[in-house]
Design a protein around this motif. Structure first.
Motif, PDB file in Angstrom:
ATOM      1  N   GLY A   1       0.755  -1.241   0.000  1.00 47.89           N
ATOM      2  CA  GLY A   1       0.000   0.000   0.000  1.00 47.89           C
ATOM      3  C   GLY A   1       0.786   1.294   0.000  1.00 47.89           C
ATOM      4  O   GLY A   1       0.239   2.353  -0.305  1.00 47.89           O
ATOM      5  N   ALA A   2       2.069   1.264   0.348  1.00 46.28           N
ATOM      6  CA  ALA A   2       2.848   2.496   0.416  1.00 46.28           C
ATOM      7  C   ALA A   2       4.342   2.143   0.421  1.00 46.28           C
ATOM      8  O   ALA A   2       4.713   0.973   0.580  1.00 46.28           O
ATOM      9  N   LEU A   3       5.162   3.169   0.282  1.00 42.31           N
ATOM     10  CA  LEU A   3       6.609   2.953   0.151  1.00 42.31           C
ATOM     11  C   LEU A   3       7.389   4.048   0.856  1.00 42.31           C
ATOM     12  O   LEU A   3       7.041   5.231   0.760  1.00 42.31           O
ATOM     13  N   VAL A   4       8.443   3.654   1.552  1.00 43.22           N
ATOM     14  CA  VAL A   4       9.413   4.593   2.115  1.00 43.22           C
ATOM     15  C   VAL A   4      10.727   4.405   1.362  1.00 43.22           C
ATOM     16  O   VAL A   4      11.233   3.282   1.265  1.00 43.22           O
ATOM     17  N   ILE A   5      11.256   5.489   0.824  1.00 40.12           N
ATOM     18  CA  ILE A   5      12.571   5.448   0.185  1.00 40.12           C
ATOM     19  C   ILE A   5      13.622   5.706   1.266  1.00 40.12           C
ATOM     20  O   ILE A   5      13.650   6.781   1.866  1.00 40.12           O
ATOM     21  N   GLY A   6      14.468   4.735   1.551  1.00 41.96           N
ATOM     22  CA  GLY A   6      15.501   4.897   2.565  1.00 41.96           C
ATOM     23  C   GLY A   6      16.487   5.999   2.195  1.00 41.96           C
ATOM     24  O   GLY A   6      16.822   6.184   1.026  1.00 41.96           O
ATOM     25  N   ALA A   7      16.942   6.730   3.191  1.00 42.52           N
ATOM     26  CA  ALA A   7      17.863   7.839   2.956  1.00 42.52           C
ATOM     27  C   ALA A   7      19.207   7.327   2.443  1.00 42.52           C
ATOM     28  O   ALA A   7      19.910   6.605   3.145  1.00 42.52           O
ATOM     29  N   ASP A   8      19.536   7.697   1.215  1.00 42.39           N
ATOM     30  CA  ASP A   8      20.787   7.250   0.602  1.00 42.39           C
ATOM     31  C   ASP A   8      21.123   8.188  -0.555  1.00 42.39           C
ATOM     32  O   ASP A   8      20.234   8.558  -1.332  1.00 42.39           O
ATOM     33  N   PRO A   9      22.398   8.590  -0.699  1.00 40.36           N
ATOM     34  CA  PRO A   9      22.793   9.503  -1.776  1.00 40.36           C
ATOM     35  C   PRO A   9      22.453   8.977  -3.170  1.00 40.36           C
ATOM     36  O   PRO A   9      22.114   9.753  -4.068  1.00 40.36           O
ATOM     37  N   PHE A  10      22.554   7.672  -3.366  1.00 48.41           N
ATOM     38  CA  PHE A  10      22.256   7.085  -4.674  1.00 48.41           C
ATOM     39  C   PHE A  10      20.798   7.340  -5.061  1.00 48.41           C
ATOM     40  O   PHE A  10      20.490   7.686  -6.199  1.00 48.41           O
ATOM     41  N   PHE A  11      19.906   7.214  -4.095  1.00 47.89           N
ATOM     42  CA  PHE A  11      18.497   7.467  -4.364  1.00 47.89           C
ATOM     43  C   PHE A  11      18.240   8.950  -4.614  1.00 47.89           C
ATOM     44  O   PHE A  11      17.359   9.312  -5.405  1.00 47.89           O
ATOM     45  N   PHE A  12      18.986   9.808  -3.938  1.00 44.87           N
ATOM     46  CA  PHE A  12      18.815  11.252  -4.142  1.00 44.87           C
ATOM     47  C   PHE A  12      19.129  11.628  -5.589  1.00 44.87           C
ATOM     48  O   PHE A  12      18.401  12.409  -6.203  1.00 44.87           O
ATOM     49  N   VAL A  13      20.192  11.083  -6.128  1.00 46.87           N
ATOM     50  CA  VAL A  13      20.569  11.394  -7.502  1.00 46.87           C
ATOM     51  C   VAL A  13      19.499  10.925  -8.496  1.00 46.87           C
ATOM     52  O   VAL A  13      19.237  11.571  -9.499  1.00 46.87           O
ATOM     53  N   HIS A  14      18.845   9.811  -8.165  1.00 44.19           N
ATOM     54  CA  HIS A  14      17.835   9.242  -9.062  1.00 44.19           C
ATOM     55  C   HIS A  14      16.415   9.595  -8.597  1.00 44.19           C
ATOM     56  O   HIS A  14      15.479   8.837  -8.856  1.00 44.19           O
ATOM     57  N   ARG A  15      16.286  10.747  -7.955  1.00 48.19           N
ATOM     58  CA  ARG A  15      14.986  11.129  -7.403  1.00 48.19           C
ATOM     59  C   ARG A  15      13.916  11.290  -8.485  1.00 48.19           C
ATOM     60  O   ARG A  15      12.754  10.911  -8.271  1.00 48.19           O
ATOM     61  N   ASP A  16      14.252  11.860  -9.629  1.00 48.60           N
ATOM     62  CA  ASP A  16      13.255  12.044 -10.687  1.00 48.60           C
ATOM     63  C   ASP A  16      12.709  10.698 -11.160  1.00 48.60           C
ATOM     64  O   ASP A  16      11.501  10.553 -11.389  1.00 48.60           O
ATOM     65  N   GLU A  17      13.599   9.731 -11.302  1.00 53.29           N
ATOM     66  CA  GLU A  17      13.178   8.408 -11.749  1.00 53.29           C
ATOM     67  C   GLU A  17      12.309   7.720 -10.699  1.00 53.29           C
ATOM     68  O   GLU A  17      11.289   7.092 -11.034  1.00 53.29           O
ATOM     69  N   LEU A  18      12.690   7.847  -9.436  1.00 50.85           N
ATOM     70  CA  LEU A  18      11.923   7.212  -8.367  1.00 50.85           C
ATOM     71  C   LEU A  18      10.545   7.855  -8.217  1.00 50.85           C
ATOM     72  O   LEU A  18       9.543   7.166  -7.999  1.00 50.85           O
ATOM     73  N   VAL A  19      10.488   9.175  -8.333  1.00 55.95           N
ATOM     74  CA  VAL A  19       9.205   9.868  -8.267  1.00 55.95           C
ATOM     75  C   VAL A  19       8.313   9.432  -9.425  1.00 55.95           C
ATOM     76  O   VAL A  19       7.113   9.166  -9.251  1.00 55.95           O
ATOM     77  N   ALA A  20       8.898   9.330 -10.629  1.00 55.82           N
ATOM     78  CA  ALA A  20       8.133   8.919 -11.806  1.00 55.82           C
ATOM     79  C   ALA A  20       7.592   7.497 -11.650  1.00 55.82           C
ATOM     80  O   ALA A  20       6.435   7.217 -11.996  1.00 55.82           O
ATOM     81  N   LEU A  21       8.401   6.596 -11.118  1.00 52.86           N
ATOM     82  CA  LEU A  21       7.965   5.215 -10.917  1.00 52.86           C
ATOM     83  C   LEU A  21       6.847   5.128  -9.878  1.00 52.86           C
ATOM     84  O   LEU A  21       5.889   4.373 -10.033  1.00 52.86           O
ATOM     85  N   SER A  22       6.974   5.930  -8.820  1.00 54.72           N
ATOM     86  CA  SER A  22       5.943   5.940  -7.786  1.00 54.72           C
ATOM     87  C   SER A  22       4.606   6.417  -8.351  1.00 54.72           C
ATOM     88  O   SER A  22       3.544   5.866  -8.033  1.00 54.72           O
ATOM     89  N   MET A  23       4.650   7.423  -9.200  1.00 48.26           N
ATOM     90  CA  MET A  23       3.432   7.948  -9.801  1.00 48.26           C
ATOM     91  C   MET A  23       2.869   6.972 -10.835  1.00 48.26           C
ATOM     92  O   MET A  23       1.655   6.761 -10.913  1.00 48.26           O
ATOM     93  N   ARG A  24       3.741   6.379 -11.625  1.00 47.43           N
ATOM     94  CA  ARG A  24       3.296   5.457 -12.672  1.00 47.43           C
ATOM     95  C   ARG A  24       2.560   4.264 -12.066  1.00 47.43           C
ATOM     96  O   ARG A  24       1.576   3.783 -12.631  1.00 47.43           O
ATOM     97  N   HIS A  25       3.030   3.808 -10.908  1.00 44.39           N
ATOM     98  CA  HIS A  25       2.415   2.647 -10.271  1.00 44.39           C
ATOM     99  C   HIS A  25       1.451   3.040  -9.144  1.00 44.39           C
ATOM    100  O   HIS A  25       0.991   2.166  -8.406  1.00 44.39           O
ATOM    101  N   ALA A  26       1.202   4.348  -9.018  1.00 40.14           N
ATOM    102  CA  ALA A  26       0.255   4.863  -8.017  1.00 40.14           C
ATOM    103  C   ALA A  26       0.589   4.393  -6.611  1.00 40.14           C
ATOM    104  O   ALA A  26      -0.273   3.915  -5.860  1.00 40.14           O
ATOM    105  N   VAL A  27       1.870   4.543  -6.232  1.00 46.18           N
ATOM    106  CA  VAL A  27       2.325   4.127  -4.896  1.00 46.18           C
ATOM    107  C   VAL A  27       2.594   5.365  -4.038  1.00 46.18           C
ATOM    108  O   VAL A  27       3.510   6.144  -4.340  1.00 46.18           O
ATOM    109  N   PRO A  28       1.826   5.594  -2.983  1.00 44.92           N
ATOM    110  CA  PRO A  28       2.118   6.714  -2.077  1.00 44.92           C
ATOM    111  C   PRO A  28       3.509   6.512  -1.455  1.00 44.92           C
ATOM    112  O   PRO A  28       3.765   5.480  -0.827  1.00 44.92           O
TER     113      PRO A  28
END
Length: 326
Positions: free
Chosen positions: A217-244
């Protein structure tokens, strides 16, 4: 590499003047910048702004050697060793704990200024916050310790989620601590946590496929520099799959992410510049208290994204938010 310019005064050999010796111009100090991923321009500008406060201007009276590991944390030790070989005057290790640990392992003499998201004493960077005692000082932001609060806030926003996914980077130095903190909240919140792993871009698709398949039902992105750099991609994936999804820095929410809770990374970089300038002016890291930035923790909610996901943001969150994006 240190840059030195030499000028040779005219010798008296041809003129009958006394011999004049070689004179060396003042050396321009060199900062070795070490990070996990390609530097983010707004953050580098804040670093420069902090340097300016102490009288240093890149390209005029200080130079910066930029090195980064392209998201591959195992490359950091070699990059740190190369900066030591170049005999830089100070190493600035930003972009997470891994960079700081690589720099610390590479030298015990060159001053190091770090920006980390964990406890510097617990991680072995310093003897104490007030008196580091070694060649490392810098800024500690409340990033890792806020994971429990992020999970709590996401559950408040999406109370119907019985299972929440937690995306972590197993290569991160703080990864295990973060997972333990998140898992410890399961009983208190009455949810089940599903830990997913991603240490490269190709892992993202598999992680979101698992979320969809298991109807998480939901997702937490763990704090990590690698994820910060790919924030646009992660945000897009969350929206595409409708994951809060809950994120750890404001830049995710301003890029379209649902909700973020964390310190201001830009403030950390500014202080990093100030501290680096002080070291260049002769301050000793052993005597420079590590700045702990925890008072400016921001909660951002993107109302446009919430509407797109069909979520009603509770009043309790609306009134506590530092910024609502509409």
């Amino acid at each position: 590499m240190r840059r030195r310019e030499f000028i040779t005064l005219l010798s008296g050999a041809a003129t009958g003047w006394p011999l004049v010796g070689l004179t060396q111009q003042p050396t321009t100090p060199v900062i070795g910048f070490l990070t996990t991923t390609k530097p983010y321009p707004p953050l580098i500008n804040e670093l420069r702004s902090g340097l300016v406060e102490t009288g240093y201007y890149e390209g005029q009276n200080v130079s910066i050697e930029y090195t980064w590991a392209e998201g591959h944390y195992d490359r950091l030790p070699a990059l740190a060793a190369e900066l030591v070989r170049r005999r830089v005057d100070v190493i600035v290790a930003a972009g997470g704990t891994n960079a700081g640990m690589a720099a610390k392992a590479a030298t015990g003499t060159i001053p190091i200024v770090v920006l980390i998201g964990g406890d510097p004493v617990e991680l072995g960077f310093a003897a104490s916050f007030s008196h580091p005692g070694g060649n490392v000082t810098g800024v500690a932001q409340l990033v890792v310790a806020a994971e429990q609060k992020r999970l709590e806030l996401l559950h408040e926003l999406v109370p119907t989620a019985k299972t929440i996914a937690y995306l972590m980077n197993p290569a991160g130095a703080n990864a295990q601590r973060q997972v333990q903190d998140a898992v410890s909240q399961e009983h208190a919140l009455g949810v089940k946590l599903s830990v997913l792993r991603a240490s490269s871009e190709r892992d993202f698709a598999a992680a979101f496929a698992s979320i969809v398949q298991d109807r998480i039902g939901a997702l937490v992105i763990g704090a990590d520099p690698f994820f910060f750099v790919h924030r646009d991609e992660l945000v897009a994936l969350s929206m595409r799959h409708a994951v809060p999804t809950m994120y750890f820095f404001r830049e995710f929410a301003t890029a379209g992410g649902l909700i973020s809770y964390g310190t201001r990374l830009i403030d950390g970089y500014h202080q990093l510049g100030v501290y680096t300038g002080k070291v260049l002016r002769g301050a000793k890291p052993a005597d420079m208290p590590i700045t702990q930035q925890s008072e400016k923790i921001e909660l951002l909610i993107n109302l446009k994204t919430a509407k797109a996901l069909g979520l009603d943001v509770p009043l309790s969150l609306l009134t506590r938010a530092d910024e609502l994006i509409e």
